[in-house]
Motif scaffolding. Sequence first.
Motif, PDB file in Angstrom:
ATOM      1  N   ARG A  10       0.836  -1.212   0.000  1.00 22.76           N
ATOM      2  CA  ARG A  10       0.000   0.000   0.000  1.00 22.76           C
ATOM      3  C   ARG A  10       0.863   1.252   0.000  1.00 22.76           C
ATOM      4  O   ARG A  10       0.546   2.225  -0.678  1.00 22.76           O
ATOM      5  N   ARG A  11       1.944   1.238   0.728  1.00 20.62           N
ATOM      6  CA  ARG A  11       2.840   2.402   0.710  1.00 20.62           C
ATOM      7  C   ARG A  11       3.488   2.581  -0.654  1.00 20.62           C
ATOM      8  O   ARG A  11       3.775   3.700  -1.069  1.00 20.62           O
ATOM      9  N   LEU A  67       1.920   4.995  -3.134  1.00 22.51           N
ATOM     10  CA  LEU A  67       2.212   6.430  -3.044  1.00 22.51           C
ATOM     11  C   LEU A  67       3.376   6.844  -3.934  1.00 22.51           C
ATOM     12  O   LEU A  67       3.482   8.001  -4.315  1.00 22.51           O
ATOM     13  N   ARG A 112      -5.302   8.794  -8.590  1.00 21.55           N
ATOM     14  CA  ARG A 112      -4.472   9.197  -7.447  1.00 21.55           C
ATOM     15  C   ARG A 112      -5.288   9.136  -6.154  1.00 21.55           C
ATOM     16  O   ARG A 112      -4.817   8.669  -5.123  1.00 21.55           O
ATOM     17  N   GLU A 113      -6.547   9.566  -6.222  1.00 19.85           N
ATOM     18  CA  GLU A 113      -7.408   9.554  -5.030  1.00 19.85           C
ATOM     19  C   GLU A 113      -7.708   8.125  -4.571  1.00 19.85           C
ATOM     20  O   GLU A 113      -7.707   7.845  -3.376  1.00 19.85           O
ATOM     21  N   ARG A 162      -4.660   6.867  -2.792  1.00 21.98           N
ATOM     22  CA  ARG A 162      -4.542   7.461  -1.447  1.00 21.98           C
ATOM     23  C   ARG A 162      -5.502   6.795  -0.464  1.00 21.98           C
ATOM     24  O   ARG A 162      -5.142   6.508   0.665  1.00 21.98           O
ATOM     25  N   ARG A 163      -6.741   6.542  -0.917  1.00 25.92           N
ATOM     26  CA  ARG A 163      -7.713   5.857  -0.046  1.00 25.92           C
ATOM     27  C   ARG A 163      -7.217   4.479   0.350  1.00 25.92           C
ATOM     28  O   ARG A 163      -7.333   4.061   1.493  1.00 25.92           O
ATOM     29  N   VAL A 217      -4.110   3.420   0.503  1.00 25.36           N
ATOM     30  CA  VAL A 217      -2.938   3.529   1.379  1.00 25.36           C
ATOM     31  C   VAL A 217      -3.361   3.735   2.829  1.00 25.36           C
ATOM     32  O   VAL A 217      -2.750   3.179   3.743  1.00 25.36           O
ATOM     33  N   PHE A 218      -4.424   4.490   3.039  1.00 23.18           N
ATOM     34  CA  PHE A 218      -4.810   4.813   4.408  1.00 23.18           C
ATOM     35  C   PHE A 218      -5.846   3.862   5.010  1.00 23.18           C
ATOM     36  O   PHE A 218      -6.340   4.097   6.101  1.00 23.18           O
TER      37      PHE A 218
END
Length: 81
Positions: free
Chosen positions: A49-50, A53, A67-68, A71-72, A74-75
């Motif tokens: 997941r990292r 980025l 990109r969004e 980001r979702r 990853v977090f």
Amino acid sequence: MNGLSDVRLSMKADELQQESAGGHLYARPGAVKPAVRRWNAFWLRLTTRRALLTLTDEQLKDIGLSREQARREVFLPFWKL
């Protein structure tokens, strides 16, 4: 189906294949304990997941993510697939 779902499905399929290839966990002497397997899965999810980025917009487009969406992903907590 978007690229994110494809990635999740292929990762889950790999985990299932590893489990079925090894047979029953407790049938093998010296087998990896379930807690260790969960810990390894945690680190695998965290690092992959990292890595999202670090991908460029073109690379994300190749795997079908914006990109969004990256980001979702990853977090997300590590226990969520």
